[in-house]
Design an enzyme around this catalytic site. Structure first.
Site, PDB file in Angstrom:
ATOM      1  CE  LYS A   1      -2.519  -3.425  11.473  1.00  0.00           C
ATOM      2  NZ  LYS A   1      -2.132  -2.206  10.750  1.00  0.00           N
TER       3      LYS A   1
ATOM      4  CG  ASP B   1      -1.964  -1.065   1.207  1.00  0.00           C
ATOM      5  OD1 ASP B   1      -1.931  -1.895   0.276  1.00  0.00           O
ATOM      6  OD2 ASP B   1      -2.826  -1.095   2.115  1.00  0.00           O
TER       7      ASP B   1
ATOM      8  CD  GLU C   1      -7.604 -11.305   9.829  1.00  0.00           C
ATOM      9  OE1 GLU C   1      -7.353 -11.982  10.825  1.00  0.00           O
ATOM     10  OE2 GLU C   1      -8.181 -11.760   8.831  1.00  0.00           O
TER      11      GLU C   1
ATOM     12  CE1 TYR D   1      -1.905  -6.932  10.936  1.00  0.00           C
ATOM     13  CE2 TYR D   1      -4.101  -7.853  10.596  1.00  0.00           C
ATOM     14  CZ  TYR D   1      -3.118  -6.927  10.271  1.00  0.00           C
ATOM     15  OH  TYR D   1      -3.371  -6.003   9.281  1.00  0.00           O
TER      16      TYR D   1
ATOM     17  CB  THR E   1      -7.106  -5.038   9.483  1.00  0.00           C
ATOM     18  OG1 THR E   1      -7.423  -6.334   8.963  1.00  0.00           O
ATOM     19  CG2 THR E   1      -6.768  -5.208  10.951  1.00  0.00           C
TER      20      THR E   1
ATOM     21  CG  ASP F   1      11.780  -0.166  13.767  1.00  0.00           C
ATOM     22  OD1 ASP F   1      10.690  -0.423  14.340  1.00  0.00           O
ATOM     23  OD2 ASP F   1      12.514  -1.043  13.284  1.00  0.00           O
TER      24      ASP F   1
HETATM   25  P1  NAP Z   1       2.981  -4.831   3.863  1.00  0.00           P
HETATM   26  O1  NAP Z   1       3.183  -4.970   2.391  1.00  0.00           O
HETATM   27  O2  NAP Z   1       3.316  -5.971   4.755  1.00  0.00           O
HETATM   28  O3  NAP Z   1       3.784  -3.524   4.342  1.00  0.00           O
HETATM   29  C1  NAP Z   1       4.004  -3.230   5.689  1.00  0.00           C
HETATM   30  C2  NAP Z   1       5.244  -2.385   5.815  1.00  0.00           C
HETATM   31  O4  NAP Z   1       5.471  -2.112   7.210  1.00  0.00           O
HETATM   32  C3  NAP Z   1       6.524  -3.039   5.291  1.00  0.00           C
HETATM   33  O5  NAP Z   1       7.154  -2.170   4.382  1.00  0.00           O
HETATM   34  C4  NAP Z   1       7.370  -3.245   6.532  1.00  0.00           C
HETATM   35  O6  NAP Z   1       8.745  -3.058   6.327  1.00  0.00           O
HETATM   36  C5  NAP Z   1       6.868  -2.140   7.442  1.00  0.00           C
HETATM   37  N1  NAP Z   1       7.194  -2.413   8.856  1.00  0.00           N
HETATM   38  C6  NAP Z   1       7.059  -3.587   9.521  1.00  0.00           C
HETATM   39  N2  NAP Z   1       7.479  -3.446  10.800  1.00  0.00           N
HETATM   40  C7  NAP Z   1       7.890  -2.157  10.934  1.00  0.00           C
HETATM   41  C8  NAP Z   1       8.436  -1.419  12.008  1.00  0.00           C
HETATM   42  N3  NAP Z   1       8.671  -1.962  13.206  1.00  0.00           N
HETATM   43  N4  NAP Z   1       8.724  -0.105  11.801  1.00  0.00           N
HETATM   44  C9  NAP Z   1       8.533   0.467  10.595  1.00  0.00           C
HETATM   45  N5  NAP Z   1       8.034  -0.201   9.534  1.00  0.00           N
HETATM   46  C10 NAP Z   1       7.705  -1.499   9.705  1.00  0.00           C
HETATM   47  O7  NAP Z   1       1.465  -4.437   4.158  1.00  0.00           O
HETATM   48  P2  NAP Z   1       0.343  -3.819   3.188  1.00  0.00           P
HETATM   49  O8  NAP Z   1      -0.437  -4.934   2.598  1.00  0.00           O
HETATM   50  O9  NAP Z   1       0.941  -2.757   2.355  1.00  0.00           O
HETATM   51  O10 NAP Z   1      -0.625  -3.172   4.281  1.00  0.00           O
HETATM   52  C11 NAP Z   1      -0.416  -1.840   4.740  1.00  0.00           C
HETATM   53  C12 NAP Z   1      -1.058  -1.679   6.103  1.00  0.00           C
HETATM   54  O11 NAP Z   1      -2.448  -1.959   6.013  1.00  0.00           O
HETATM   55  C13 NAP Z   1      -0.535  -2.612   7.196  1.00  0.00           C
HETATM   56  O12 NAP Z   1      -0.589  -1.898   8.408  1.00  0.00           O
HETATM   57  C14 NAP Z   1      -1.538  -3.749   7.231  1.00  0.00           C
HETATM   58  O13 NAP Z   1      -1.554  -4.343   8.510  1.00  0.00           O
HETATM   59  C15 NAP Z   1      -2.816  -3.005   6.913  1.00  0.00           C
HETATM   60  N6  NAP Z   1      -3.862  -3.749   6.213  1.00  0.00           N
HETATM   61  C16 NAP Z   1      -3.582  -4.420   5.074  1.00  0.00           C
HETATM   62  C17 NAP Z   1      -4.606  -5.055   4.391  1.00  0.00           C
HETATM   63  C18 NAP Z   1      -4.347  -5.778   3.099  1.00  0.00           C
HETATM   64  O14 NAP Z   1      -5.211  -6.571   2.692  1.00  0.00           O
HETATM   65  N7  NAP Z   1      -3.258  -5.501   2.404  1.00  0.00           N
HETATM   66  C19 NAP Z   1      -5.922  -4.989   4.870  1.00  0.00           C
HETATM   67  C20 NAP Z   1      -6.169  -4.265   6.048  1.00  0.00           C
HETATM   68  C21 NAP Z   1      -5.134  -3.628   6.699  1.00  0.00           C
HETATM   69  P3  NAP Z   1       9.673  -4.112   5.545  1.00  0.00           P
HETATM   70  O15 NAP Z   1       9.446  -3.776   4.089  1.00  0.00           O
HETATM   71  O16 NAP Z   1      11.016  -3.785   6.039  1.00  0.00           O
HETATM   72  O17 NAP Z   1       9.177  -5.473   5.925  1.00  0.00           O
HETATM   73  O1  F7E Z   2      -4.823 -15.354   4.206  1.00  0.00           O
HETATM   74  C1  F7E Z   2      -5.978 -18.824   4.024  1.00  0.00           C
HETATM   75  C2  F7E Z   2      -5.712 -18.230   5.391  1.00  0.00           C
HETATM   76  O2  F7E Z   2      -2.514 -14.531   4.651  1.00  0.00           O
HETATM   77  C3  F7E Z   2      -6.108 -15.345   3.641  1.00  0.00           C
HETATM   78  C4  F7E Z   2      -3.365  -9.243   5.577  1.00  0.00           C
HETATM   79  O3  F7E Z   2      -3.148  -8.259   4.591  1.00  0.00           O
HETATM   80  O4  F7E Z   2      -5.708  -9.313   5.077  1.00  0.00           O
HETATM   81  C5  F7E Z   2      -4.537 -10.104   5.163  1.00  0.00           C
HETATM   82  O5  F7E Z   2      -4.704 -11.128   6.128  1.00  0.00           O
HETATM   83  C6  F7E Z   2      -6.811 -16.660   3.939  1.00  0.00           C
HETATM   84  C7  F7E Z   2      -6.731 -17.101   5.403  1.00  0.00           C
HETATM   85  O6  F7E Z   2      -4.457 -12.900   4.429  1.00  0.00           O
HETATM   86  C8  F7E Z   2      -2.899 -20.351   2.893  1.00  0.00           C
HETATM   87  O7  F7E Z   2      -5.905 -19.211   6.420  1.00  0.00           O
HETATM   88  C9  F7E Z   2      -4.989 -20.903   3.043  1.00  0.00           C
HETATM   89  O8  F7E Z   2      -7.974 -17.586   5.807  1.00  0.00           O
HETATM   90  O9  F7E Z   2      -3.611 -14.014   2.431  1.00  0.00           O
HETATM   91  P1  F7E Z   2      -3.752 -14.207   3.892  1.00  0.00           P
HETATM   92  P2  F7E Z   2      -5.263 -12.582   5.776  1.00  0.00           P
HETATM   93  O10 F7E Z   2      -4.868 -13.470   6.874  1.00  0.00           O
HETATM   94  O11 F7E Z   2      -6.697 -12.504   5.409  1.00  0.00           O
HETATM   95  C10 F7E Z   2      -6.089  -8.673   6.303  1.00  0.00           C
HETATM   96  C11 F7E Z   2      -7.331  -7.859   6.031  1.00  0.00           C
HETATM   97  C12 F7E Z   2      -4.991  -7.921   6.919  1.00  0.00           C
HETATM   98  O12 F7E Z   2      -5.203  -6.918   7.597  1.00  0.00           O
HETATM   99  C13 F7E Z   2      -3.637  -8.556   6.909  1.00  0.00           C
HETATM  100  O13 F7E Z   2      -2.607  -7.602   7.128  1.00  0.00           O
HETATM  101  O14 F7E Z   2      -6.161 -17.691   3.198  1.00  0.00           O
HETATM  102  N1  F7E Z   2      -4.875 -19.636   3.506  1.00  0.00           N
HETATM  103  N2  F7E Z   2      -3.780 -21.358   2.667  1.00  0.00           N
HETATM  104  C14 F7E Z   2      -3.596 -19.252   3.417  1.00  0.00           C
HETATM  105  N3  F7E Z   2      -2.991 -18.097   3.726  1.00  0.00           N
HETATM  106  C15 F7E Z   2      -1.648 -18.006   3.486  1.00  0.00           C
HETATM  107  N4  F7E Z   2      -1.024 -16.843   3.758  1.00  0.00           N
HETATM  108  N5  F7E Z   2      -0.929 -19.050   2.992  1.00  0.00           N
HETATM  109  C16 F7E Z   2      -1.494 -20.257   2.676  1.00  0.00           C
HETATM  110  O15 F7E Z   2      -0.835 -21.170   2.216  1.00  0.00           O
END
Ligand code: NAP
Ligand code: F7E
Length: 342
Positions: free
Chosen positions: A154, A14, A128, A150, A126, A59
């Site tokens: 959050k 993001d 979650e 997690y 999230t 950080d």
């Molecule tokens: P992401 O790709 O995992 O990016 C998270 C970033 O946070 C990474 O660049 C990571 O750094 C950095 N980070 C981790 N620990 C840190 C620390 N201690 N201090 C500073 N930076 C740190 O996640 P994303 O999918 O872009 O999601 C962005 C945000 O939205 C996250 O907060 C996630 O929990 C939340 N979110 C995501 C989703 C989704 O579906 N994608 C949905 C709901 C909420 P490194 O690059 O060094 O690892």
């Molecule tokens: O899992 C199932 C797993 O790890 C999705 C993060 O961005 O969205 C993300 O969290 C589903 C789960 O995402 C595998 O058990 C099956 O039910 O892709 P995921 P997540 O856990 O939904 C939320 C909104 C966030 O906020 C988070 O930061 O898929 N699943 N088999 C698997 N998942 C993974 N990773 N790997 C497997 O092999």
């Protein structure tokens, strides 16, 4: 007037898309990086913005480091996207996850309260937090029931956002985002694990993909659209909390079928639970296997968001549907694998 924004988690999925959007809008963009090194730069490079973002080292674990950074750049807007974002890992590292995803947010909020309380603040909350869902579909009023460290961390951050808004009249917003994916998604998440794995299978570099729970349902949208919603939240007159979601849900199994289908494989299923196998109809080869290794101690079975409030108040509406998203991700990984083979 030219605005200054600070994006934490700039090297994440993001962060990269949001960085590009804010640059297009004329912002000066500072990106906070925790020194993940050159290998962590691939997303900014893919979007062609690695030289335009002003990278600073920050950080969320280190108070003084954050304090000095905010004091120096005094941003107009902060988008807090940094997190330990992998749900599965949070069961192994619950304390680290809480330090970053819960207390890290509080560090930021309290520093802003001291240095520049008028800063507009977006928190990456999230779906979650809904966990074991209490209502279908989920709205901003649905009670929370997180199912992982997690989700719990959050939720702490979410309530801090609400509290700082109510207690100190700060402009703090919690964006409750459902899963959003893209070609820039990390490989540990199921969507990219599948699309990258399928591209490698297609090109003979891998035999099969081993996964966990195939029956979990997710409301998957396209990340590049979701970051526009983040920006919109900070442009309103009043700070508030919003759900961003598509309003459609699909199983992991459907994702597998559709992603394979988009590159010409038909999957036939055999067996149940951990004995399930996804078999290529044409060759009879096993392309998908299930292992308990990828199951979670507590699962979120179903997520389905209602984005009506974001549509009504922000004018935000997702356009990219599930099928297009899967195809976009699979095609991008096919292109990458062809590059890798060169
Ligand atoms: P992401 O790709 O995992 O990016 C998270 C970033 O946070 C990474 O660049 C990571 O750094 C950095 N980070 C981790 N620990 C840190 C620390 N201690 N201090 C500073 N930076 C740190 O996640 P994303 O999918 O872009 O999601 C962005 C945000 O939205 C996250 O907060 C996630 O929990 C939340 N979110 C995501 C989703 C989704 O579906 N994608 C949905 C709901 C909420 P490194 O690059 O060094 O690892
Ligand atoms: O899992 C199932 C797993 O790890 C999705 C993060 O961005 O969205 C993300 O969290 C589903 C789960 O995402 C595998 O058990 C099956 O039910 O892709 P995921 P997540 O856990 O939904 C939320 C909104 C966030 O906020 C988070 O930061 O898929 N699943 N088999 C698997 N998942 C993974 N990773 N790997 C497997 O092999």
């Amino acid at each position: 007037m030219n605005k200054t924004a600070l994006i934490t988690g700039i090297r994440g999925q993001d962060g990269a898309y949001l960085g590009r959007l804010l640059l297009e809008k004329g912002y000066t963009v500072f990106g906070a990086d925790r020194r993940s090194g050159e290998s962590g730069n691939w997303r900014l490079k893919e979007l062609g913005i690695e030289n335009e973002i002003k990278i600073i080292y920050m950080d969320l674990l280190e108070f003084e480091n954050i304090y000095r950074t905010i004091e120096r750049i005094k941003p107009d807007e902060i988008y807090n996207l940094a997190a330990q974002s992998f749900v599965h890992a949070s069961f192994e590292q619950p304390i680290l996850t809480s330090e970053v995803d819960a207390i890290g947010v509080l560090r930021l909020l309290d520093i802003i309260r001291t240095i520049k309380p008028e800063t507009r603040f977006y928190q990456a909350s999230t779906s979650e937090m809904f966990g074991k869902v209490q209502e279908i579909p989920q709205t901003e009023k649905t009670p929370f029931y997180p199912r992982s460290p997690y989700g719990v961390a959050k939720l702490f951050a979410h309530w801090m956002i609400v509290n700082y808004r109510e207690a100190y009249n700060m402009f703090t917003c919690s964006g409750i985002l459902f899963n959003h994916e893209s070609p820039l998604r990390g490989l540990e998440f199921i969507t990219r694990k599948l699309t990258y794995g399928i591209a490698r299978i297609k090109h003979g570099l891998q035999d099969k993909i081993v996964v966990g729970n195939l029956d979990a349902k997710r409301d998957w949208g396209y990340a590049d659209e979701y970051i526009q919603g983040m920006w919109l939240m900070l442009q309103q007159e009043q700070a508030d909390d919003y759900i961003l979601a598509t309003g459609e849900t699909h199983t992991v199994r459907e994702f597998v079928e559709y992603a394979f289908d988009s590159v010409g494989f038909k999957i036939r299923w055999e067996g149940q639970d951990v004995l399930t196998k996804g078999i290529d109809e044409k060759t009879g080869k096993v392309l998908i296997e299930v292992s308990p290794e990828f199951y979670r101690p507590a699962e979120v079975e179903l997520l389905l968001g209602n984005p009506a409030k974001a549509k009504e108040r922000l004018g935000w509406q997702p356009v990219v549907k599930f099928e297009e998203l899967v195809r976009m991700m699979t095609e991008a990984d096919i292109r990458r694998v062809i590059e890798e083979k060169r």
